[in-house]
Design an enzyme around this catalytic site. Structure first.
Site, PDB file in Angstrom:
ATOM      1  N   ALA A 191      -4.102  -7.347  -3.707  1.00  0.00           N
ATOM      2  CA  ALA A 191      -4.998  -6.191  -3.758  1.00  0.00           C
ATOM      3  C   ALA A 191      -4.311  -4.906  -3.326  1.00  0.00           C
ATOM      4  O   ALA A 191      -4.899  -3.832  -3.387  1.00  0.00           O
ATOM      5  CB  ALA A 191      -6.218  -6.447  -2.879  1.00  0.00           C
TER       6      ALA A 191
ATOM      7  N   ASP B 197       5.377  -1.369   4.656  1.00  0.00           N
ATOM      8  CA  ASP B 197       4.417  -2.460   4.862  1.00  0.00           C
ATOM      9  C   ASP B 197       4.848  -3.360   6.016  1.00  0.00           C
ATOM     10  O   ASP B 197       4.033  -3.778   6.841  1.00  0.00           O
ATOM     11  CB  ASP B 197       4.273  -3.292   3.580  1.00  0.00           C
ATOM     12  CG  ASP B 197       3.927  -2.438   2.373  1.00  0.00           C
ATOM     13  OD1 ASP B 197       3.522  -1.277   2.560  1.00  0.00           O
ATOM     14  OD2 ASP B 197       4.075  -2.930   1.242  1.00  0.00           O
TER      15      ASP B 197
ATOM     16  N   GLU C 109      12.107  -9.742   1.548  1.00  0.00           N
ATOM     17  CA  GLU C 109      11.353  -9.346   0.350  1.00  0.00           C
ATOM     18  C   GLU C 109      12.298  -8.789  -0.724  1.00  0.00           C
ATOM     19  O   GLU C 109      12.187  -9.111  -1.899  1.00  0.00           O
ATOM     20  CB  GLU C 109      10.286  -8.321   0.739  1.00  0.00           C
ATOM     21  CG  GLU C 109       9.473  -7.831  -0.424  1.00  0.00           C
ATOM     22  CD  GLU C 109       7.997  -8.167  -0.335  1.00  0.00           C
ATOM     23  OE1 GLU C 109       7.523  -8.635   0.725  1.00  0.00           O
ATOM     24  OE2 GLU C 109       7.312  -7.961  -1.346  1.00  0.00           O
TER      25      GLU C 109
ATOM     26  N   LEU D 244      -3.000  -4.616  -0.155  1.00  0.00           N
ATOM     27  CA  LEU D 244      -3.180  -4.487   1.297  1.00  0.00           C
ATOM     28  C   LEU D 244      -2.080  -5.242   2.048  1.00  0.00           C
ATOM     29  O   LEU D 244      -2.202  -5.548   3.223  1.00  0.00           O
ATOM     30  CB  LEU D 244      -4.571  -4.987   1.704  1.00  0.00           C
ATOM     31  CG  LEU D 244      -5.736  -4.203   1.065  1.00  0.00           C
ATOM     32  CD1 LEU D 244      -7.082  -4.799   1.474  1.00  0.00           C
ATOM     33  CD2 LEU D 244      -5.689  -2.721   1.460  1.00  0.00           C
ATOM     34  N   SER D 245      -0.985  -5.529   1.339  1.00  0.00           N
ATOM     35  CA  SER D 245       0.225  -6.081   1.957  1.00  0.00           C
ATOM     36  C   SER D 245       0.047  -7.463   2.566  1.00  0.00           C
ATOM     37  O   SER D 245       0.503  -7.733   3.675  1.00  0.00           O
ATOM     38  CB  SER D 245       0.792  -5.129   3.012  1.00  0.00           C
ATOM     39  OG  SER D 245       1.244  -3.973   2.391  1.00  0.00           O
TER      40      SER D 245
ATOM     41  N   TYR E 169       7.720   0.067 -10.695  1.00  0.00           N
ATOM     42  CA  TYR E 169       8.105   0.495  -9.337  1.00  0.00           C
ATOM     43  C   TYR E 169       9.607   0.794  -9.297  1.00  0.00           C
ATOM     44  O   TYR E 169      10.038   1.833  -8.803  1.00  0.00           O
ATOM     45  CB  TYR E 169       7.736  -0.627  -8.361  1.00  0.00           C
ATOM     46  CG  TYR E 169       7.918  -0.320  -6.888  1.00  0.00           C
ATOM     47  CD1 TYR E 169       6.874   0.219  -6.140  1.00  0.00           C
ATOM     48  CD2 TYR E 169       9.114  -0.590  -6.233  1.00  0.00           C
ATOM     49  CE1 TYR E 169       7.018   0.479  -4.782  1.00  0.00           C
ATOM     50  CE2 TYR E 169       9.280  -0.333  -4.883  1.00  0.00           C
ATOM     51  CZ  TYR E 169       8.230   0.194  -4.162  1.00  0.00           C
ATOM     52  OH  TYR E 169       8.382   0.445  -2.820  1.00  0.00           O
TER      53      TYR E 169
ATOM     54  N   THR F   5       6.926   7.380  -0.833  1.00  0.00           N
ATOM     55  CA  THR F   5       7.836   8.198  -0.025  1.00  0.00           C
ATOM     56  C   THR F   5       8.768   7.335   0.808  1.00  0.00           C
ATOM     57  O   THR F   5       9.847   7.793   1.185  1.00  0.00           O
ATOM     58  CB  THR F   5       7.036   9.113   0.926  1.00  0.00           C
ATOM     59  OG1 THR F   5       6.006   8.327   1.538  1.00  0.00           O
ATOM     60  CG2 THR F   5       6.390  10.268   0.166  1.00  0.00           C
ATOM     61  N   ASP F   6       8.377   6.089   1.105  1.00  0.00           N
ATOM     62  CA  ASP F   6       9.190   5.313   2.071  1.00  0.00           C
ATOM     63  C   ASP F   6      10.610   5.049   1.565  1.00  0.00           C
ATOM     64  O   ASP F   6      11.577   5.207   2.316  1.00  0.00           O
ATOM     65  CB  ASP F   6       8.485   4.019   2.541  1.00  0.00           C
ATOM     66  CG  ASP F   6       8.187   2.993   1.469  1.00  0.00           C
ATOM     67  OD1 ASP F   6       8.364   3.296   0.266  1.00  0.00           O
ATOM     68  OD2 ASP F   6       7.762   1.875   1.836  1.00  0.00           O
TER      69      ASP F   6
HETATM   70  C1  GLA Z   1       4.425  -0.875  -1.912  1.00  0.00           C
HETATM   71  C2  GLA Z   1       5.768  -1.051  -1.236  1.00  0.00           C
HETATM   72  C3  GLA Z   1       5.955  -0.027  -0.125  1.00  0.00           C
HETATM   73  C4  GLA Z   1       5.694   1.383  -0.624  1.00  0.00           C
HETATM   74  C5  GLA Z   1       4.375   1.441  -1.392  1.00  0.00           C
HETATM   75  C6  GLA Z   1       4.130   2.776  -2.030  1.00  0.00           C
HETATM   76  O1  GLA Z   1       3.393  -1.165  -1.020  1.00  0.00           O
HETATM   77  O2  GLA Z   1       5.861  -2.346  -0.683  1.00  0.00           O
HETATM   78  O3  GLA Z   1       7.251  -0.127   0.417  1.00  0.00           O
HETATM   79  O4  GLA Z   1       6.744   1.846  -1.432  1.00  0.00           O
HETATM   80  O5  GLA Z   1       4.301   0.448  -2.398  1.00  0.00           O
HETATM   81  O6  GLA Z   1       3.981   3.746  -1.060  1.00  0.00           O
END
Ligand code: GLA
Length: 407
Positions: free
Chosen positions: A139, A188, A176, A141-142, A237, A53-54
């Site tokens: 994983a 993230d 990024e 978890l950013s 993506y 959604t972001d």
């Molecule tokens: C990744 C992207 C985020 C977001 C998510 C899905 O983590 O970095 O910006 O789009 O996928 O919600």
């Protein structure tokens, strides 16, 4: 963290990190000698609800976790960055003035942040440092956002500018998008910059307004890593993004955020079958996420769990970003009576699910799910009990040379 062990922190401000904090401090002394001036830290994240959604200008409800990237650093008189990664056992350096060709790997995140800061007209100056983290890499978890925000937090400290978390999350996102070349949204970076201890954050990804929502003490947030890793994630993506943008054009709006469920239902037959499914996910997920924040606020964790279940089905069937191991993990989690809801989290195609679980039963839940997943899939999962933690922070270790009173 050992496989299938339940990791949790001693308190709720990310203070499990002292293990990593000590490592970067010690590593700094060994590599560079003396004390660092600052230790910067930025956390990874888990998203409770609101995925994909972001980048549609919509809503997300993540929390920063008690796993972070830590950076011990000291300014240099030249304009070089020299950085040693303990996790990769590798040293890299770059000049802040020469846009040299891209190198490989983790250092590009730091170079990207330096470039994006400079491009935004913000100051940079040289430093040397040691970096390490306990956010598992790849994983979902950013760990990359944590690395970017730790770098940005460090640059702000070393150049003595006021920390502006929203602006800095945009800088990190640009690094990024344009330097590393991953077309991610803002979630993230923003949650790594803005996380609040014991709270999730409802983020409006159009205005970047945030509302912190307390996580009731009666529940635990448990991350279930399937041990699978995403392949071809960037192309898939980007394809999803393009499909969402195409759907917004049909509705004649800037982004799918501007389409509500009633409008979608009235006009969905204007979309081809695939675009319709993608848009249905985004439109309903935005509605769920907004509602989820209110439910969490009221402590209605049962209803919140039900929305998480719906979110998983939507990501699986309409957005088609799940995979069999994630579906298996989610259904195994849902079989436990202590589980209120579960879903895949993040970009998908591999990585982690997140479950909302009654806190008193969290350990039993973790053991039981790990065993059942191993039996079903043949992969030993990692299970993390996550504590909502504060966003990027910095600690001053020694006075700056031009600031001898240490104020
Ligand atoms: C990744 C992207 C985020 C977001 C998510 C899905 O983590 O970095 O910006 O789009 O996928 O919600």
């Amino acid at each position: 963290m050992g496989h299938s062990s339940v990791g949790s922190s001693k308190d709720d401000t990310g203070a499990k990190g002292p293990g990593v904090r000590d490592r970067v401090l010690d590593g700094f002394q060994r590599r560079f000698g003396g004390e660092p001036t600052f230790i910067a830290r930025a956390p990874g994240r888990v998203n409770l609800i609101g995925d994909h959604t972001d980048y549609n200008d919509g809503f997300v409800l993540p929390m920063a976790i008690d796993r972070a990237v830590w950076l011990a650093m000291r300014g240099r008189s030249d304009r070089r960055v020299v950085v040693h990664s303990l996790d990769f056992d590798e040293e890299a350096s770059f000049s802040l003035d020469q846009g040299a060709a891209h190198q490989e790997g983790w250092v590009e995140y730091l170079r990207g942040v330096a470039w994006a800061l400079d491009d935004a007209g913000r100051p940079t100056s040289g430093w040397e440092g040691v970096i390490a983290g306990d956010v598992p890499v790849g994983a979902g978890l950013s760990s990359s956002a944590a690395l970017e925000l730790a770098t940005a937090r460090g640059f702000a400290a070393i150049t003595g500018v006021i920390w502006q978390p929203v602006a800095m999350s945009r800088v990190a996102q640009r690094a990024e998008n344009e330097w590393v070349g991953v077309n991610c949204g803002i979630m993230d970076q923003l949650i790594s910059a803005m996380g609040v201890a014991r709270h999730a954050l409802l983020i409006d990804c159009r205005t970047l307004e945030t509302r912190s929502v307390p996580i009731p003490g009666s529940v635990a947030v448990i991350v279930l890593d399937t041990g699978t890793r995403r392949d071809l994630v960037d192309s898939a993506y980007n394809e999803r993004r393009a499909q969402c943008e195409a759907a917004a054009r049909v509705f004649g709006v800037p982004a799918l955020r501007d389409v509500d469920v009633a409008t979608f239902v009235a006009r969905e037959n204007e979309l081809d079958a695939t675009t319709r499914k993608r848009a249905r996910h985004v439109v309903t997920e935005n509605a769920r996420t907004f509602q989820a924040a209110d439910l969490l606020e009221r402590g209605d964790v049962d209803a919140l769990g039900a929305l998480m279940d719906e979110s998983h089905r939507s990501l699986r069937d309409d957005f088609e970003v799940s995979r069999p191991e994630l579906d298996t993990m989610v259904s195994i989690a849902r079989r436990e009576s202590s589980c209120l809801g579960a879903r895949m989290t993040g970009a998908g195609f591999g990585g982690c699910a997140v479950a909302l679980v009654r806190r008193d039963d969290a350990d039993a839940f973790a053991r039981s799910v790990a065993r059942a997943y191993l039996d079903a899939v043949g992969i030993q999962p990692s299970v993390y009990l996550c504590i909502a933690s504060e966003g990027a922070s910095v600690e001053r270790m020694a006075p700056l040379s031009d600031d001898v009173d240490g104020a």
